[in-house]
Design an enzyme around this catalytic site. Sequence first.
Site, mmCIF file in Angstrom:
data_model
loop_
_atom_site.group_PDB
_atom_site.id
_atom_site.type_symbol
_atom_site.label_atom_id
_atom_site.label_comp_id
_atom_site.label_asym_id
_atom_site.label_seq_id
_atom_site.Cartn_x
_atom_site.Cartn_y
_atom_site.Cartn_z
ATOM 1 N N LYS A 1 1.057 -1.241 -0.230
ATOM 2 C CA LYS A 1 -0.174 0.572 -0.024
ATOM 3 C C LYS A 1 0.603 1.648 0.061
ATOM 4 O O LYS A 1 2.055 1.149 0.855
ATOM 5 C CB LYS A 1 -0.658 0.215 1.550
ATOM 6 C CG LYS A 1 -2.045 0.056 1.186
ATOM 7 C CD LYS A 1 -3.162 0.216 1.880
ATOM 8 C CE LYS A 1 -4.069 1.464 2.445
ATOM 9 N NZ LYS A 1 -5.513 0.705 2.537
ATOM 10 N N GLU B 1 -20.241 -5.973 9.046
ATOM 11 C CA GLU B 1 -20.959 -5.256 10.088
ATOM 12 C C GLU B 1 -21.935 -5.898 10.636
ATOM 13 O O GLU B 1 -22.183 -5.565 11.910
ATOM 14 C CB GLU B 1 -21.368 -3.909 8.603
ATOM 15 C CG GLU B 1 -20.042 -2.633 9.217
ATOM 16 C CD GLU B 1 -19.359 -3.206 7.738
ATOM 17 O OE1 GLU B 1 -19.117 -4.076 7.639
ATOM 18 O OE2 GLU B 1 -18.674 -1.855 7.472
ATOM 19 N N ARG C 1 -25.359 -2.281 6.548
ATOM 20 C CA ARG C 1 -25.366 -3.291 6.082
ATOM 21 C C ARG C 1 -26.147 -4.449 6.947
ATOM 22 O O ARG C 1 -26.109 -5.647 6.804
ATOM 23 C CB ARG C 1 -23.380 -3.560 6.153
ATOM 24 C CG ARG C 1 -22.411 -3.395 4.707
ATOM 25 C CD ARG C 1 -23.393 -4.698 4.195
ATOM 26 N NE ARG C 1 -22.607 -3.604 2.534
ATOM 27 C CZ ARG C 1 -22.063 -4.334 2.114
ATOM 28 N NH1 ARG C 1 -20.647 -5.111 2.668
ATOM 29 N NH2 ARG C 1 -21.215 -4.138 0.544
HETATM 30 C C1 LIG Z 1 -19.473 -1.605 3.645
HETATM 31 C C2 LIG Z 1 -18.001 -1.422 4.394
HETATM 32 N N1 LIG Z 1 -17.144 -0.933 4.931
HETATM 33 C C3 LIG Z 1 -16.349 -0.829 6.028
HETATM 34 C C4 LIG Z 1 -15.870 0.062 3.864
HETATM 35 C C5 LIG Z 1 -14.661 1.234 4.694
HETATM 36 N N2 LIG Z 1 -13.472 1.173 3.869
HETATM 37 C C6 LIG Z 1 -13.226 1.940 2.371
HETATM 38 S S1 LIG Z 1 -11.498 0.754 2.145
HETATM 39 C C7 LIG Z 1 -11.688 -0.103 3.551
HETATM 40 C C8 LIG Z 1 -10.301 -0.774 3.323
HETATM 41 C C9 LIG Z 1 -10.237 -2.062 2.705
HETATM 42 O O1 LIG Z 1 -8.976 -3.009 2.390
HETATM 43 P P1 LIG Z 1 -8.940 -3.560 1.236
HETATM 44 O O2 LIG Z 1 -10.129 -4.228 0.269
HETATM 45 O O3 LIG Z 1 -7.455 -4.401 1.568
HETATM 46 O O4 LIG Z 1 -7.993 -2.453 0.653
HETATM 47 P P2 LIG Z 1 -6.588 -2.230 0.493
HETATM 48 O O5 LIG Z 1 -7.181 -0.286 1.480
HETATM 49 O O6 LIG Z 1 -5.562 -2.501 1.371
HETATM 50 O O7 LIG Z 1 -5.719 -1.154 -0.949
HETATM 51 C C10 LIG Z 1 -12.433 -0.026 4.773
HETATM 52 C C11 LIG Z 1 -12.563 -0.762 5.957
HETATM 53 C C12 LIG Z 1 -16.517 -0.010 3.223
HETATM 54 N N3 LIG Z 1 -16.037 0.892 1.828
HETATM 55 N N4 LIG Z 1 -17.753 -0.599 2.938
#
Ligand SMILES: Cc1ncc(C[n+]2csc(CCOP(=O)(O)OP(=O)(O)O)c2C)c(N)n1
Length: 422
Positions: A286, A373, A401
């Site tokens: 990242k 969630e 959700r």
């Molecule tokens: C249902 C839901 N819960 C929480 C989030 C907040 N959120 C946005 S990006 C993220 C992290 C996602 O991690 P990953 O898929 O590994 O992507 P990375 O940022 O590491 O590239 C979170 C928790 C969301 N977008 N949707």
Amino acid sequence: MKDESEFYPILSKIDNPKDLRSLSEKKLSKLCLEIRDFLLYSVSKSSGHLASGLGVIELTVALHYVYDTPFDRLIWDTGHQSYPHKILTGRRKKMHTIRKKDGIHPFPWREESQYDVLSVGHSSTSISVGLGLSIAARMEGKNRKTVCVIGDGAITAGIAFEAINHVGSVKEDLLIILNDNKMSISNNIGALHETLSEYTENYLKNRSFRREKDSWIMRSLNSIHQGDLPKKDLSYQSRDVNDFFRSLGLQYFGPTDGHDIRNLIQTIKFLKVREGPKLLHVITKKGNGYFPAERDPIFWHCVPPFDTKDVCSFEKRRKKKTFSDLFGRWLCKEASMDPKLIAITPAMKKEGSGMKEFCKIYPGQFFDVAISEQHAITFAAGLAIGGHHPVVSMYSTFLQRAYDQVIHDVAMQKLPILFAID
Ligand SMILES: Cc1ncc(C[n+]2csc(CCOP(=O)(O)OP(=O)(O)O)c2C)c(N)n1
């Protein structure tokens, strides 16, 4: 604005993926550097998600290079990492308008572009949609391909597992790319994350095996060119990750270096012609290529506008107290008087919920349950029935959700759970 062709000699000539596909493979590494620089510059002006996009530049280039987008369908899970995709699909000149009035969307948006297959923002939907699309593509009979890119954070959600369970049983032709950077917004969490990390570490330690595997990839690719699909797949023989995905009906490939553009293109070309449900495990960093974001990907996950020449004072300024920090302080105070208090967050420990201090002081009373969630709420119900005092902290938008869990598993049972909704 910088003069484009001077600073971005290759990128400035790419207005759509067809232009990208007309480039020789040799130019792609340089193109990735230009995209990285452009992304940094445009987010510094517009604000928005940065670290995740920096981590998928090579992957984005490789996918648009190998697949015939938009005929082939490319789905970005959650969508916060899709800025490089936007840059390559005709929106480069509008990137500075992201999150501005009348500007382009910060996530893929169907009405904005034919390249945005699904409007997203809420995570973990790509595999379900990808499966629907791959069934529709089979029925259409035009050999249209479907690819989903899902992060190791997004794959922790129930809906992603539900979709994999379905994909593996109907055996449709679908490529799932698991973009594993070990991070969610905070550090990723959960048993699958631990297994993936352990597996990758063992794999990387075993260099000689890696070399053998790489030559195995080359042999397999050569045999593909001769029209002969390899009998074995490319996966490293370890029980954990392989067995997990195979038991769910997916062919597992990887882990593979997500910043090596040449390797990615070869691997994805190989997988494009291999039928059936497949998962490619790609290892990325990242924030890749921008040191401040590599060092602190949590801070650089999503940023307001900043001056690229004065990052130190930007980092200091932004570390000021927020409302979430006040909530975190209140939580610590409550816990000092109530040993039965349990704090729960679905993957928003620091940013959304200000629980960074709390989890250090009260590790036994803190649960980050990953992006889940629904589980977070029903888990809290169990704790409440067991005599504890759960506090569930969540963004209101993600709480959508779990409406059913709030109503059915909490309200109707009259359970004492405190919701901290931002
Ligand atoms: C249902 C839901 N819960 C929480 C989030 C907040 N959120 C946005 S990006 C993220 C992290 C996602 O991690 P990953 O898929 O590994 O992507 P990375 O940022 O590491 O590239 C979170 C928790 C969301 N977008 N949707």
